[in-house]
Design a protein around this motif. Structure first.
Motif, short mmCIF file in Angstrom:
data_model
loop_
_atom_site.label_atom_id
_atom_site.label_comp_id
_atom_site.label_asym_id
_atom_site.label_seq_id
_atom_site.Cartn_x
_atom_site.Cartn_y
_atom_site.Cartn_z
N LYS A 218 0.84 -1.31 -0.01
CA LYS A 218 0.10 -0.16 -0.04
C LYS A 218 0.96 1.20 0.10
CE LYS A 218 -3.80 -2.23 2.65
NZ LYS A 218 -4.78 -2.14 1.46
N GLN A 219 0.34 2.33 -0.90
CA GLN A 219 1.32 3.51 -0.76
C GLN A 219 0.45 4.46 0.18
OE1 GLN A 219 4.04 3.59 -2.71
NE2 GLN A 219 3.52 1.37 -2.95
N PHE A 220 1.53 5.31 0.73
CA PHE A 220 1.15 6.33 1.57
C PHE A 220 1.95 7.60 1.59
CE2 PHE A 220 0.34 2.24 3.80
CZ PHE A 220 -0.96 2.35 4.19
N ASP A 221 1.45 8.62 1.72
CA ASP A 221 2.18 10.16 1.54
C ASP A 221 2.83 10.38 2.67
OD1 ASP A 221 1.26 10.39 -1.12
OD2 ASP A 221 -0.75 11.37 -0.34
N HIS A 222 4.14 11.14 2.57
CA HIS A 222 4.68 11.51 3.77
C HIS A 222 3.90 12.80 4.31
CE1 HIS A 222 6.54 14.78 1.40
NE2 HIS A 222 6.75 15.43 2.71
N ILE A 223 4.22 13.05 5.47
CA ILE A 223 3.36 14.00 6.35
C ILE A 223 4.46 15.17 6.96
CG2 ILE A 223 2.11 14.53 8.24
CD1 ILE A 223 0.85 11.68 8.23
N ALA A 224 4.24 16.29 6.65
CA ALA A 224 5.09 17.31 7.11
C ALA A 224 5.05 17.59 8.75
CB ALA A 224 4.90 18.66 6.40
N LEU A 225 6.11 17.73 9.38
CA LEU A 225 5.98 17.84 10.64
C LEU A 225 5.10 19.03 11.08
CD1 LEU A 225 6.85 16.78 13.51
CD2 LEU A 225 9.17 18.49 13.29
N ALA A 226 5.31 20.17 10.25
CA ALA A 226 4.34 21.35 10.54
C ALA A 226 2.85 21.05 10.64
CB ALA A 226 4.77 22.53 9.68
N ASP A 227 2.57 20.04 9.84
CA ASP A 227 1.07 19.76 9.72
C ASP A 227 0.72 18.93 10.80
OD1 ASP A 227 0.85 21.32 7.35
OD2 ASP A 227 1.29 19.64 6.15
N LEU A 228 1.38 18.33 11.48
CA LEU A 228 0.90 17.25 12.51
C LEU A 228 0.19 17.76 13.70
CD1 LEU A 228 4.11 14.73 13.11
CD2 LEU A 228 1.47 14.45 12.15
N PRO A 229 0.54 19.05 14.21
CA PRO A 229 -0.17 19.74 15.48
C PRO A 229 -1.79 19.68 15.10
CG PRO A 229 1.72 20.85 15.29
CD PRO A 229 1.63 19.89 14.01
N THR A 230 -1.93 20.35 13.84
CA THR A 230 -3.37 20.66 13.44
C THR A 230 -4.16 19.35 12.75
OG1 THR A 230 -2.66 21.74 11.58
CG2 THR A 230 -3.00 23.06 13.68
N ARG A 231 -3.34 18.60 12.04
CA ARG A 231 -4.06 17.83 11.13
C ARG A 231 -3.98 16.39 11.44
NH1 ARG A 231 -2.77 18.98 5.18
NH2 ARG A 231 -4.29 17.29 4.88
N HIS A 232 -3.28 15.78 12.66
CA HIS A 232 -2.96 14.60 13.01
C HIS A 232 -4.20 13.64 12.95
CE1 HIS A 232 -4.17 14.70 17.24
NE2 HIS A 232 -3.54 16.01 17.23
N ARG A 233 -5.14 13.97 13.25
CA ARG A 233 -6.46 13.34 13.44
C ARG A 233 -6.81 12.73 11.93
NH1 ARG A 233 -9.32 12.32 18.14
NH2 ARG A 233 -11.49 12.29 16.83
N ASP A 234 -7.03 13.93 11.22
CA ASP A 234 -7.05 13.53 9.69
C ASP A 234 -6.17 12.56 9.21
OD1 ASP A 234 -9.64 15.17 9.63
OD2 ASP A 234 -8.17 17.14 8.99
N PHE A 235 -4.83 12.65 9.26
CA PHE A 235 -3.93 11.61 9.02
C PHE A 235 -3.95 10.39 9.38
CE2 PHE A 235 -1.18 15.68 8.84
CZ PHE A 235 -1.30 15.99 7.43
N SER A 236 -4.53 10.48 10.76
CA SER A 236 -4.57 9.04 11.44
C SER A 236 -5.79 8.35 10.74
CB SER A 236 -4.89 9.12 13.01
OG SER A 236 -3.60 9.54 13.48
N ARG A 237 -6.87 9.02 10.52
CA ARG A 237 -8.18 8.48 10.04
C ARG A 237 -8.05 7.86 8.53
NH1 ARG A 237 -11.33 12.45 13.27
NH2 ARG A 237 -10.88 13.82 11.43
N GLN A 238 -7.12 8.82 7.78
CA GLN A 238 -6.89 8.02 6.23
C GLN A 238 -6.04 6.83 6.46
OE1 GLN A 238 -4.79 11.33 4.51
NE2 GLN A 238 -6.62 12.72 5.00
#
Length: 396
Positions: free
Chosen positions: A160-180
């Motif tokens: 499975k392919q997953f996009d990398h995540i920018a550290l700057a986005d983790l504080p505000t978007r981590h729940r969205d990333f986790s759900r995806q």
């Protein structure tokens, strides 16, 4: 040259394109001289062969060689490159270049004397390209290939392919990333396996033998790679392995250089030298406070093994807190972040302080910090400043 071409062809025959390391797409392959540094087993050879086979399409003008081939018992790199050039060759991939005694001087001669020749070479992480016998600093573009991120491991294992995540986005978007990601798989069982035996692509050769092979990799780095570079003897290699064992059992290791020097029967300066040599060899990560300097005679605030798999290799009872911090620091550094030891908390990146802990970890230590995250283990999704620890494995 036929023996080298036959050697290349045998390797290319078994090279697949099922999985590519993230670095493959970041390299400017048009540069005349490219260096790729990284630990043994990280996939440097496969990266070369994949580019040669699937990107270049097996051209008759490109050749892969390895500097520890028996060919070099009575042939030089310069001679080989010159002969290849006369046969129409214009690209030369050289693996394990640090095993060739006069690599720096001859690479310079190839660069200057064969202006139409492109050279791409790989080396031990400890190889200092800018401190060689000849000045390559104006000629070579250097890239570093670390071990697999947790994101890459998931792709490697599941397809499975997953996009990398920018550290700057983790504080505000981590729940969205986790759900995806949770929509595709449950990460925690994979994460536990990754921490123990998923950092290097050699996991493809079998999970049961992984730690044994990793131990062999460590021995090869200390006994072979570092001996080429630092010219130390077998007795020094034993002391270096003892130093690694001490660090592996610590929680994490806050170095007492004088005590280490006595225990290993070394001078203090030698202890500093070998700590930073092991850092360059990608066996250790060191952490210092901001503004404390990076001199090889500067005592780090903390020392960690470079990845969690090494902890499992070197100790039978790994400490959970050490595992968490080692993983977090490694992923931050491998993603290109500059990390410091903050006054409070575990790690500081810019203005952000990150504290690693279990699922019930509170913000007590960092509550007075303006920007902070709690990297919490054993949770699938976080809330507020609590971010799943495994999600930091998507930074590269």
């Amino acid at each position: 040259m036929e023996i080298l071409i036959e050697f290349q062809d045998r390797l290319l025959k078994s090279t697949t394109n099922d999985f590519r390391r993230y670095l493959h797409g970041q390299i400017n392959w048009k540069q005349r001289m490219i260096a790729i540094k990284g630990p043994r087993g990280a996939g440097k050879t496969t990266l070369f062969l994949q580019y040669l086979k699937f990107d270049l399409g097996l051209p008759s003008t490109a050749l892969y060689i390895t500097a520890d081939h028996t060919w070099f018992y009575n042939h030089s790199l310069l001679e080989t490159a010159t002969d290849w050039y006369k046969m129409g060759g214009r690209t030369l991939f050289i693996d394990e270049v640090h095993k060739y005694p006069q690599w720096s001087r001859e690479l310079k001669n190839i660069y200057d004397g064969l202006p139409d020749m492109q050279v791409v070479f790989s080396a031990s992480s400890a190889l200092d390209i800018y401190r060689g016998e000849a000045d390559l600093s104006r000629r070579v573009i250097t890239y570093t290939l670390p071990g697999l991120s947790f994101r890459e491991y998931l792709s490697f294992i599941t397809g499975k392919q997953f996009d990398h995540i920018a550290l700057a986005d983790l504080p505000t978007r981590h729940r969205d990333f986790s759900r995806q990601i949770l929509h595709e798989l449950q990460p925690l069982p994979f994460f536990k396996k990754y921490l123990q035996n998923g950092y290097l692509p050699i996991i493809a050769e079998g999970e049961a033998e992984y730690l044994l092979k990793l131990e062999q990799v460590v021995n090869a780095i200390v006994d072979v790679d570092l001996s080429y570079i630092a010219s130390f003897n077998a007795g020094t290699a034993i002391k270096i392995k003892k130093l690694l064992a001490v660090i592996a059992e610590s929680v994490p290791f806050k170095p007492n250089i004088a005590a280490l020097a006595r225990k290993l029967d070394m001078s203090r300066d030698s202890v500093y030298q070998y700590i930073y040599l092991l850092k360059d060899a990608r066996l250790l990560n060191v952490l210092s406070a901001e503004g404390s300097g990076v001199s090889t005679l500067q005592k780090p605030d903390k020392i960690y093994l470079e990845n969690t798999n090494l902890i499992h290799t070197m100790t039978e009872r790994p400490e959970t807190g050490n595992i968490r911090e080692t993983f977090l620091l490694g992923q931050l550094l491998n993603s290109g972040k500059v990390v410091y030891a903050p006054p409070a908390g575990d790690f500081q990146v810019g203005d952000m302080v990150i504290e690693a802990g279990g699922k019930n970890k509170k913000a007590t230590q960092v509550k007075d910090t303006l920007q902070y995250m709690i990297a919490a283990d054993d949770i699938e999704t976080g809330i507020g400043t609590q971010v799943p620890l495994w999600l930091f494995g998507f930074l590269y």
